[in-house]
Design a protein around this motif. Structure first.
Motif, short mmCIF file in Angstrom:
data_model
loop_
_atom_site.label_atom_id
_atom_site.label_comp_id
_atom_site.label_asym_id
_atom_site.label_seq_id
_atom_site.Cartn_x
_atom_site.Cartn_y
_atom_site.Cartn_z
N ASP A 139 1.23 -1.26 -0.40
CA ASP A 139 -0.06 -0.06 0.06
C ASP A 139 0.77 1.14 -0.25
N PRO A 140 0.37 2.05 -0.77
CA PRO A 140 1.55 3.13 -0.70
C PRO A 140 1.65 4.69 0.33
N ASN A 141 0.50 4.07 1.30
CA ASN A 141 -0.29 4.97 2.06
C ASN A 141 0.55 4.38 3.13
N LEU A 142 1.25 3.11 3.40
CA LEU A 142 2.20 1.98 4.34
C LEU A 142 3.81 2.48 4.55
N LYS A 143 3.77 2.81 5.71
CA LYS A 143 5.43 2.28 6.08
C LYS A 143 5.82 0.85 6.51
N PRO A 144 6.70 0.70 6.21
CA PRO A 144 7.15 -0.38 6.92
C PRO A 144 8.30 0.17 8.23
N THR A 145 7.00 -1.09 9.02
CA THR A 145 7.43 -0.76 10.94
C THR A 145 8.28 -1.79 11.75
N LEU A 146 9.01 -0.98 12.53
CA LEU A 146 10.24 -2.10 12.37
C LEU A 146 10.26 -2.51 14.08
N GLN A 147 10.30 -3.52 14.64
CA GLN A 147 10.46 -3.47 16.22
C GLN A 147 12.07 -3.68 16.68
N LEU A 148 12.38 -2.75 17.35
CA LEU A 148 13.65 -3.08 17.49
C LEU A 148 14.63 -3.88 18.87
N PHE A 149 15.66 -4.99 18.56
CA PHE A 149 15.25 -5.56 19.66
C PHE A 149 17.14 -6.42 20.22
N GLY A 150 17.46 -5.66 21.61
CA GLY A 150 18.87 -5.85 21.52
C GLY A 150 19.30 -7.27 21.87
N ALA A 151 20.40 -7.62 22.10
CA ALA A 151 21.05 -9.16 21.84
C ALA A 151 20.35 -10.09 23.15
N ASP A 152 20.37 -9.44 24.67
CA ASP A 152 19.00 -9.68 24.87
C ASP A 152 17.56 -10.33 24.95
N GLY A 153 17.67 -10.02 23.56
CA GLY A 153 15.82 -9.60 24.03
C GLY A 153 14.94 -8.83 24.18
N ALA A 154 15.18 -7.48 24.94
CA ALA A 154 15.06 -6.83 25.12
C ALA A 154 14.44 -5.30 24.20
N PRO A 155 13.09 -4.26 24.37
CA PRO A 155 13.50 -3.61 23.14
C PRO A 155 13.76 -2.83 23.69
N VAL A 156 14.54 -1.83 22.66
CA VAL A 156 15.21 -0.54 21.99
C VAL A 156 14.52 0.19 21.79
N GLY A 157 13.80 -0.22 20.51
CA GLY A 157 13.01 0.94 20.26
C GLY A 157 11.80 0.13 19.00
N TYR A 158 10.97 1.60 18.50
CA TYR A 158 10.38 1.20 17.38
C TYR A 158 10.60 1.84 16.04
N ALA A 159 10.73 1.74 14.97
CA ALA A 159 11.31 2.86 13.86
C ALA A 159 10.21 2.41 12.62
N LYS A 160 10.23 3.95 12.13
CA LYS A 160 9.03 3.90 11.15
C LYS A 160 9.93 4.17 9.95
N VAL A 161 9.45 3.45 8.86
CA VAL A 161 10.75 4.05 7.63
C VAL A 161 9.62 4.68 6.27
N GLY A 162 9.48 5.89 6.01
CA GLY A 162 9.23 6.90 4.72
C GLY A 162 9.79 6.39 3.90
N TRP A 163 8.86 6.30 2.80
CA TRP A 163 10.65 5.73 2.20
C TRP A 163 9.25 5.93 0.62
N ASN A 164 8.80 6.66 0.23
CA ASN A 164 7.99 7.63 -0.79
C ASN A 164 7.54 9.06 -0.36
N PRO A 165 7.46 9.94 -1.07
CA PRO A 165 7.03 11.48 -0.48
C PRO A 165 5.61 11.78 0.98
N ALA A 166 4.65 10.73 0.29
CA ALA A 166 3.64 10.36 1.32
C ALA A 166 4.26 9.78 2.68
N THR A 167 4.91 9.12 2.41
CA THR A 167 5.18 8.06 3.67
C THR A 167 6.66 8.69 4.70
#
Length: 451
Positions: A139-167
């Motif tokens: 979907d051109p309006n959807l961004k890849p969304t990534l859960q970020l984890f450290g080596a111990d499995g603990a969450p580090v953050g949440y990333a959004k990727v804007g890849w076209n003008p809209a996102t």
């Protein structure tokens, strides 16, 4: 579906251009080494999630963290799979693999030029990073969304990727909004901004992890109160306010020791911090014609007027705008920052606080009441799957019955302004390459035919 995601995240340039990354579900290409390894859940034909195979803790955590925000139909199978990975049975249950490979001779210190995971690891300053990746239909309006984890499995953050003008516009707007509203009134909490920047021609926004025990906000509980710092009817607009030289930017704020240090936080020149107001959610009274949201809407309407592909929409929007400004341009309205997507799936509860995320449609100087109307509109349209006409009726009913702080003679005006804002948002995303939202277009043309 999976192919589109792979191209977004790992193959932004063709192999013919010299791009060194290869992605395979089979044998590792000769002369290459594996740098990322994923299990495809449940299968390549029906992909829903990529589980990072970077140790049991990471794989299990990617499936089970934040299950409190998910519906039971998703929570139960993810919990079962997470248990499988913790016990070592997961790889036996999920045999489908996705391998990300680079040439053996590619130096490790150059991985960040070609791998988004390595780039994020570098800018966040963490020794190791794994990605949990959701897979959704293209979907051109959807961004890849990534859960970020450290080596111990603990969450580090949440990333959004804007890849076209809209996102890209969405990720930039969200970064600016979060930087402005980190300090919220009452029991509303906003995930802290960890990083905003670019990678190749992508725009990246990374926010801090939510509390692990957060639970989803139930739609049946109704819309929570929208945060406001106070009403300052005699204050100048935020864009008129000076920024004191000793006012700290978000990068000067203290960072908890257990969180990665924020980097490249945006302080957009077009959105100065309203330091003379009680806070980022301060409300003030202004005429409709002078409100920031109305000026932005009129500017987009001017672009639409020159769009040869949309003559009917341009004529309808132009007629509404001219009529509203003629009849209500001098009408005083209470305006403030609005979230822009105030809906139950963008919220969670933890320890008595309300956590609110997904600020990509936030803006200053919108009429107070827009967030509540948006809740009613989206719950009807998205959550209940009702047609646009019923969602519009829900907005009008909510404006008449629920906007207690709005003068009765202004409530119909607010409903009309909100719907105009939503229809123009729909056009704006289409214009930037996102395509039409079929839930709103072309049905919104019939709504605009009304007066």
């Amino acid at each position: 579906m999976l192919r589109a995601l792979v191209e977004r995240l790992w193959l932004p340039e063709p192999e013919s251009s010299g791009w060194p990354v290869r992605v395979t579900s089979g044998d590792v290409p000769v002369g290459h080494r594996v740098v990322e390894r994923y299990a495809v859940v449940p299968s390549p034909e029906r992909p829903r999630f990529l589980v990072p195979l970077d140790g049991r803790a990471v794989a299990a955590g990617s499936l089970t963290h934040y299950n409190g925000l998910r519906w039971a139909r998703l929570r139960v199978p993810r919990t079962v799979l997470g248990t499988g990975f913790r016990t070592g049975l997961g790889p036996l249950l999920l045999r489908h693999r996705l391998l990300v490979c680079v040439p053996e001779e590619l130096p490790s210190d150059e991985l960040g030029d070609y791998l988004l995971s390595a780039h994020l690891q570098r800018v966040l300053g963490v020794p190791r990073l794994a990605l949990g990746v959701g897979v959704r239909p293209p979907d051109p309006n959807l961004k890849p969304t990534l859960q970020l984890f450290g080596a111990d499995g603990a969450p580090v953050g949440y990333a959004k990727v804007g890849w076209n003008p809209a996102t890209r516009e969405m990720t930039r707007r969200e970064a600016a909004a979060i930087a402005a509203v980190t300090e919220t009134p009452g029991h509303v909490r906003v995930p802290r901004l960890l990083h905003h920047g670019s990678w190749r021609d992508y725009d990246l926004t990374v926010t801090a992890p939510l509390p692990l025990r957060i639970r989803r906000y139930r739609a049946e509980d109704g819309p929570p109160p929208v945060p406001y710092d106070g009403v300052s009817p005699d204050q100048p607009t935020p864009t008129d306010l000076p920024v004191p030289p000793d006012q700290p930017t978000p990068t000067d704020l203290p960072v908890p020791p257990d969180q990665p240090t924020p980097t490249n936080l945006p302080v957009p020149p077009s959105q100065p911090t309203p330091t003379g107001l009680p806070g980022p959610f301060a409300a003030r009274t202004t005429k409709l014609a002078d409100a920031g949201f109305w000026r932005a809407l009129r500017a987009e309407a001017a672009v639409l007027a020159a769009d040869a592909e949309e003559p009917r929409l341009a004529a309808l929007i132009g007629a509404h705008c001219d009529e509203l400004e003629r009849e209500h341009g001098g009408t005083p309205l209470l305006v403030a920052r609005w979230h822009g997507d105030w809906v139950p799936w963008n919220m969670g509860r933890h320890a008595g606080d309300l956590y609110v995320f997904d600020w990509e449609h936030s803006a200053e100087e919108a009429p107070v009441g827009f967030d509540l109307l948006h809740w009613r509109f989206q719950v009807a349209l998205v959550l209940r799957g009702r047609p646009l006409a019923e969602a519009v009726a829900a907005v009008r009913t909510a404006a008449a019955d629920e906007l207690a702080t709005v003068p009765p003679d202004h409530r119909r005006l607010l409903a009309r302004l909100y719907l105009l804002e939503m229809f123009m948002r729909t056009y704006h995303l289409k214009r930037l390459g996102g395509g039409w939202n079929p839930a709103l277009h072309p049905a919104m043309l019939e709504v605009l035919e009304e007066r």
